[in-house]
Design a protein around this motif. Structure first.
Motif, PDB file in Angstrom:
ATOM      1  N   LYS A  52      42.341 -16.045  11.735  1.00 37.22           N
ATOM      2  CA  LYS A  52      41.650 -16.107  10.446  1.00 37.22           C
ATOM      3  C   LYS A  52      40.983 -17.463  10.289  1.00 37.22           C
ATOM      4  O   LYS A  52      41.565 -18.495  10.602  1.00 37.22           O
ATOM      5  CB  LYS A  52      42.649 -15.894   9.312  1.00 37.22           C
ATOM      6  N   LEU A  53      39.759 -17.443   9.785  1.00 38.81           N
ATOM      7  CA  LEU A  53      39.029 -18.668   9.485  1.00 38.81           C
ATOM      8  C   LEU A  53      38.918 -18.831   7.976  1.00 38.81           C
ATOM      9  O   LEU A  53      39.047 -17.858   7.225  1.00 38.81           O
ATOM     10  CB  LEU A  53      37.633 -18.622  10.108  1.00 38.81           C
ATOM     11  N   SER A  54      38.677 -20.033   7.541  1.00 37.33           N
ATOM     12  CA  SER A  54      38.435 -20.262   6.118  1.00 37.33           C
ATOM     13  C   SER A  54      37.072 -19.700   5.748  1.00 37.33           C
ATOM     14  O   SER A  54      36.222 -19.436   6.603  1.00 37.33           O
ATOM     15  CB  SER A  54      38.485 -21.761   5.817  1.00 37.33           C
ATOM     16  N   GLY A  55      36.844 -19.542   4.450  1.00 38.77           N
ATOM     17  CA  GLY A  55      35.567 -19.024   3.985  1.00 38.77           C
ATOM     18  C   GLY A  55      35.590 -18.790   2.493  1.00 38.77           C
ATOM     19  O   GLY A  55      36.625 -18.958   1.839  1.00 38.77           O
ATOM     20  N   PRO A  56      34.446 -18.400   1.922  1.00 40.52           N
ATOM     21  CA  PRO A  56      34.362 -18.187   0.478  1.00 40.52           C
ATOM     22  C   PRO A  56      35.187 -16.985   0.044  1.00 40.52           C
ATOM     23  O   PRO A  56      35.392 -16.055   0.823  1.00 40.52           O
ATOM     24  CB  PRO A  56      32.863 -17.941   0.253  1.00 40.52           C
ATOM     25  N   PRO A  57      35.646 -16.989  -1.188  1.00 40.71           N
ATOM     26  CA  PRO A  57      36.420 -15.840  -1.687  1.00 40.71           C
ATOM     27  C   PRO A  57      35.514 -14.635  -1.907  1.00 40.71           C
ATOM     28  O   PRO A  57      34.301 -14.769  -2.071  1.00 40.71           O
ATOM     29  CB  PRO A  57      36.991 -16.353  -3.010  1.00 40.71           C
ATOM     30  N   SER A  58      36.104 -13.468  -1.908  1.00 41.68           N
ATOM     31  CA  SER A  58      35.354 -12.237  -2.144  1.00 41.68           C
ATOM     32  C   SER A  58      35.082 -12.070  -3.629  1.00 41.68           C
ATOM     33  O   SER A  58      35.966 -12.302  -4.458  1.00 41.68           O
ATOM     34  CB  SER A  58      36.130 -11.030  -1.624  1.00 41.68           C
ATOM     35  N   SER A  59      33.854 -11.678  -3.954  1.00 35.81           N
ATOM     36  CA  SER A  59      33.527 -11.417  -5.354  1.00 35.81           C
ATOM     37  C   SER A  59      33.647  -9.938  -5.684  1.00 35.81           C
ATOM     38  O   SER A  59      33.542  -9.541  -6.842  1.00 35.81           O
ATOM     39  CB  SER A  59      32.100 -11.895  -5.658  1.00 35.81           C
ATOM     40  N   SER A  60      33.856  -9.106  -4.649  1.00 36.38           N
ATOM     41  CA  SER A  60      33.951  -7.665  -4.862  1.00 36.38           C
ATOM     42  C   SER A  60      34.621  -7.034  -3.648  1.00 36.38           C
ATOM     43  O   SER A  60      34.229  -7.315  -2.507  1.00 36.38           O
ATOM     44  CB  SER A  60      32.560  -7.067  -5.060  1.00 36.38           C
ATOM     45  N   PHE A  61      35.605  -6.186  -3.872  1.00 29.49           N
ATOM     46  CA  PHE A  61      36.244  -5.494  -2.754  1.00 29.49           C
ATOM     47  C   PHE A  61      35.245  -4.599  -2.027  1.00 29.49           C
ATOM     48  O   PHE A  61      35.230  -4.526  -0.797  1.00 29.49           O
ATOM     49  CB  PHE A  61      37.426  -4.661  -3.244  1.00 29.49           C
ATOM     50  N   ALA A  62      34.406  -3.910  -2.791  1.00 33.06           N
ATOM     51  CA  ALA A  62      33.456  -2.975  -2.184  1.00 33.06           C
ATOM     52  C   ALA A  62      32.349  -3.697  -1.424  1.00 33.06           C
ATOM     53  O   ALA A  62      31.927  -3.262  -0.359  1.00 33.06           O
ATOM     54  CB  ALA A  62      32.846  -2.073  -3.256  1.00 33.06           C
ATOM     55  N   TYR A  63      31.840  -4.824  -1.965  1.00 35.56           N
ATOM     56  CA  TYR A  63      30.661  -5.482  -1.396  1.00 35.56           C
ATOM     57  C   TYR A  63      30.951  -6.816  -0.722  1.00 35.56           C
ATOM     58  O   TYR A  63      30.071  -7.343  -0.029  1.00 35.56           O
ATOM     59  CB  TYR A  63      29.621  -5.728  -2.495  1.00 35.56           C
ATOM     60  N   VAL A  92      33.156 -14.636   6.112  1.00 39.49           N
ATOM     61  CA  VAL A  92      32.799 -14.221   4.757  1.00 39.49           C
ATOM     62  C   VAL A  92      33.280 -12.786   4.541  1.00 39.49           C
ATOM     63  O   VAL A  92      33.254 -11.964   5.464  1.00 39.49           O
ATOM     64  CB  VAL A  92      31.274 -14.307   4.508  1.00 39.49           C
ATOM     65  N   PRO A  93      33.723 -12.463   3.342  1.00 41.59           N
ATOM     66  CA  PRO A  93      34.148 -11.098   3.037  1.00 41.59           C
ATOM     67  C   PRO A  93      32.957 -10.150   3.079  1.00 41.59           C
ATOM     68  O   PRO A  93      31.860 -10.470   2.619  1.00 41.59           O
ATOM     69  CB  PRO A  93      34.710 -11.206   1.615  1.00 41.59           C
ATOM     70  N   SER A  94      33.182  -8.974   3.641  1.00 46.67           N
ATOM     71  CA  SER A  94      32.139  -7.952   3.705  1.00 46.67           C
ATOM     72  C   SER A  94      32.646  -6.695   2.995  1.00 46.67           C
ATOM     73  O   SER A  94      33.578  -6.768   2.186  1.00 46.67           O
ATOM     74  CB  SER A  94      31.772  -7.677   5.161  1.00 46.67           C
ATOM     75  N   THR A  95      32.081  -5.551   3.304  1.00 45.80           N
ATOM     76  CA  THR A  95      32.391  -4.329   2.555  1.00 45.80           C
ATOM     77  C   THR A  95      33.820  -3.849   2.795  1.00 45.80           C
ATOM     78  O   THR A  95      34.331  -3.897   3.903  1.00 45.80           O
ATOM     79  CB  THR A  95      31.409  -3.201   2.946  1.00 45.80           C
ATOM     80  N   ALA A 240      14.722  -4.931  -5.870  1.00 47.70           N
ATOM     81  CA  ALA A 240      15.729  -3.915  -5.570  1.00 47.70           C
ATOM     82  C   ALA A 240      16.632  -3.674  -6.773  1.00 47.70           C
ATOM     83  O   ALA A 240      17.089  -4.613  -7.419  1.00 47.70           O
ATOM     84  CB  ALA A 240      16.562  -4.349  -4.370  1.00 47.70           C
ATOM     85  N   SER A 241      16.865  -2.406  -7.071  1.00 50.54           N
ATOM     86  CA  SER A 241      17.750  -2.058  -8.176  1.00 50.54           C
ATOM     87  C   SER A 241      19.201  -2.240  -7.748  1.00 50.54           C
ATOM     88  O   SER A 241      19.523  -2.356  -6.562  1.00 50.54           O
ATOM     89  CB  SER A 241      17.519  -0.603  -8.587  1.00 50.54           C
ATOM     90  N   THR A 242      20.093  -2.257  -8.725  1.00 54.86           N
ATOM     91  CA  THR A 242      21.521  -2.372  -8.429  1.00 54.86           C
ATOM     92  C   THR A 242      21.981  -1.213  -7.557  1.00 54.86           C
ATOM     93  O   THR A 242      22.791  -1.393  -6.635  1.00 54.86           O
ATOM     94  CB  THR A 242      22.327  -2.394  -9.741  1.00 54.86           C
ATOM     95  N   LEU A 243      21.425  -0.014  -7.821  1.00 57.47           N
ATOM     96  CA  LEU A 243      21.790   1.160  -7.021  1.00 57.47           C
ATOM     97  C   LEU A 243      21.364   0.981  -5.569  1.00 57.47           C
ATOM     98  O   LEU A 243      22.140   1.244  -4.642  1.00 57.47           O
ATOM     99  CB  LEU A 243      21.132   2.415  -7.605  1.00 57.47           C
ATOM    100  N   ASN A 244      20.120   0.510  -5.345  1.00 57.65           N
ATOM    101  CA  ASN A 244      19.630   0.314  -3.980  1.00 57.65           C
ATOM    102  C   ASN A 244      20.432  -0.757  -3.240  1.00 57.65           C
ATOM    103  O   ASN A 244      20.736  -0.610  -2.061  1.00 57.65           O
ATOM    104  CB  ASN A 244      18.149  -0.074  -4.000  1.00 57.65           C
ATOM    105  N   ILE A 245      20.761  -1.842  -3.950  1.00 61.27           N
ATOM    106  CA  ILE A 245      21.569  -2.897  -3.335  1.00 61.27           C
ATOM    107  C   ILE A 245      22.943  -2.345  -2.963  1.00 61.27           C
ATOM    108  O   ILE A 245      23.444  -2.577  -1.858  1.00 61.27           O
ATOM    109  CB  ILE A 245      21.699  -4.105  -4.281  1.00 61.27           C
ATOM    110  N   GLY A 246      23.524  -1.598  -3.885  1.00 57.00           N
ATOM    111  CA  GLY A 246      24.843  -1.019  -3.622  1.00 57.00           C
ATOM    112  C   GLY A 246      24.833  -0.071  -2.435  1.00 57.00           C
ATOM    113  O   GLY A 246      25.705  -0.137  -1.557  1.00 57.00           O
TER     114      GLY A 246
END
Length: 556
Positions: A52-63, A92-95, A240-246
């Motif tokens: 494990k490496l250090s990195g920024p915290p996740s702002s969303s579990f899904a994204y 970095v946290p991903s999806t 891009a809309s929130t839906l498209n980004i999601g």
């Protein structure tokens, strides 16, 4: 490890037994949850083996942090900020709780690039997207397929080939020059406000058509083209809309989502159909001319000639019809988008730095006539400096993301601290780990390029009498064209980089020699990143990706 192997089947059996009784909609949701569950279990196994490496915290579990990066005006600066905080390699946290390894260390990046296409391959999402958008061409291929397809085109992008194509680059620039002179004359003033981005698009499309396919799209002469119309639609699309980004972020975990018919996806499909129609027409025409012996040696060694030859029964490359069409579409999109974006940024920076513009013009005027290929390559040092500074500070490609197809060990030039506090000289990468190189961020990193890394400073490329230039020692460790990551490196480096740099220089030499470029507004025009097929510059707060500059004829 044994806990996972015994528990997964039991949990899966329980979930699957319930799906049968669900409605169609709920079944889709449930299946998505099953996929997420499987991925989480696989990621858990990978975590056991990959430090494990250090990195920024996740702002969303899904994204993860994906939504923050997609909505940022300058995601490259975020990668750099994290590198300052967490080191030259971080995660970095991903999806859905997954993670990406981010490499900022030059030695690690060189290792990654050297093993691209075999150890580090396209992610399932990228494979699905490129196949869906363009077919199974160079963008899609990995391994032996990539090697074979790339080799079939190498001759078309040799120095000898680009030398022969240079007059085409000059001709396209002179067509724009004539059109601009007409616009200025019709304005009744000594200048005109011209959307230079639109014209760089036209130059790029006509040039790629003539140089690679012996076809004149006629964009510089105002001819209608379905391809230019679709590209223009991309550039005028809303944010891009929130839906498209999601959906875009969820597609990283579930690649089948790239087929969801969002407005942007429909534009990509429309572009794919338009490019395929054009490619089929050009292929049929060229095949007929080859059969009749109506083309010369130059045409046979062009992109389209080599593709046709590579699809022949006796060819060592054995290109399929699908691969030939995919290659043509890839070259159209790459030749159109990347070069036009770079040339637009050059005119923006020159309009904001009139002293640099004047110095460049003086060099070009002193040279006189349109430069040949060899003069563009070696005889105009300040033009070379301006072009490479644009490629450094405004890379069209933002990042390269791959997935490890096998276990690997990535070396570092300096020790990296893991999350547990241990200092390591290398990082074990488990098969399935996703690795990202933030290309644009590394190109502008103050750690690598010095305190003035964000400044447009062509003089850093100029050599003094002793042959030394202003490239910092750390930047010299970066392996790539002129220590830049703009064209990637290794077996997946940009095949057309010499084509792109030569076209860039030829067009800039004609335009800067004949025109003076100023910002439209006296107080300065604020530029931000817009949303074309690739990120493009645009005037902040205005509709579409337009870059209007005040253009005057140069009067010596």
């Amino acid at each position: 490890m044994e806990v996972f192997s015994t528990k997964i089947p039991e949990a899966m059996h329980s979930i699957l037994s319930r799906i049968q009784s669900l409605s169609a909609f709920n079944a889709v949701v449930a299946c998505t949850a099953v996929f997420a569950f499987i991925k989480l279990m696989r990621m858990s196994r990978r975590r056991v083996r990959t430090p494990k490496l250090s990195g920024p915290p996740s702002s969303s579990f899904a994204y993860g942090v994906g939504k923050i990066l997609m909505e940022a005006n300058d995601p490259a600066s975020m990668y750099e900020l994290w590198a300052h905080e967490y080191g030259a390699a971080y995660e970095v946290p991903s999806t859905f709780g997954s993670r990406r390894i981010i490499l900022y260390d030059p030695k690690a990046i060189a290792h990654f690039h050297a093993k691209q296409s075999w150890t580090y391959v396209r992610t399932p999402f990228a494979k699905k997207f490129f196949e869906h958008a363009f077919g199974r061409g160079l963008f899609w291929a990995d391994g032996e397929s990539h090697r074979r397809q790339r080799k079939s085109l190498t001759l078309a992008f040799s120095i000898a080939a680009i030398r022969n194509l240079t007059p085409i680059f000059n001709d396209s620039a002179h067509k724009a020059k004539g059109a601009w002179n007409a616009l200025i004359e019709s304005s009744g003033e000594d200048n005109a406000i011209i959307d230079v981005q639109n014209w760089m698009n036209y130059i790029s499309l006509d040039t790629i058509g003539l140089a690679c396919f012996s076809h004149d799209f006629g964009a510089l002469e105002g001819k209608h083209s379905s391809v230019t119309e679709i590209f223009d639609t991309f550039s005028s699309s809303t944010p891009a809309s929130t839906l498209n980004i999601g959906l875009g972020l969820l597609a990283l975990a579930f690649p089948f989502l790239v087929q969801v018919p969002t407005p942007r996806a429909r534009l990509i499909w429309k572009l794919n159909r338009a490019m395929e129609e054009i490619s089929n027409t050009l292929l049929a025409r060229t095949k007929k001319e080859l059969d009749l012996g109506a083309v010369g040696d130059k045409e046979e060694k062009s992109v389209i000639g080599l593709l046709i030859k590579g699809s022949g029964a006796e060819s060592e490359f054995q290109l399929s019809q699908e691969e030939v069409l995919a290659q043509m579409k890839v070259l159209l999109i790459a030749g159109y988008e990347t070069t036009s974006i770079s040339m637009t940024w050059a005119l923006i920076e020159l309009s904001q730095h009139p002293d640099i513009q004047t110095k460049l013009r003086n060099e070009l005027l002193e040279h006189g006539s349109d430069p040949t290929y060899d003069q563009l390559a070696n005889g105009l040092p300040y033009l070379d400096a301006v072009v490479h500074e644009i490629l450094r500070i405004h890379s069209p490609g933002l990042e390269a993301t791959r997935v490890a197809a096998e276990d690997d060990i990535i070396p570092f030039s300096e020790p990296v601290r893991t999350k547990s506090g241990q200092l390591v000289d290398n990082l074990s990468i488990t098969k399935g780990t996703v690795v990202t190189i933030p290309l644009a961020s590394v190109n502008r990193s103050t750690v690598i390029w010095g305190d003035d890394a964000k400044d447009f400073k062509p003089s850093r490329w100029l050599e003094d009498d002793d042959g030394h230039n202003g490239i910092p020692t750390k930047a010299r460790e970066v392996q790539g064209h002129r220590h830049l990551l703009t064209f990637s490196d290794g077996p997946r480096n940009c095949l057309g980089k010499n084509f792109a740099v030569t076209e860039f220089k030829a067009v800039l030499s004609v335009l800067v020699k004949n025109f003076v470029f100023e910002q439209r507004d006296s107080a300065g025009t604020r530029i931000e990143m817009g949303r074309g097929f690739l990120p493009r510059p645009r005037v902040a707060g205005e509709v579409g990706c337009k870059v209007p500059l005040r253009v005057k004829p140069y009067v010596g």
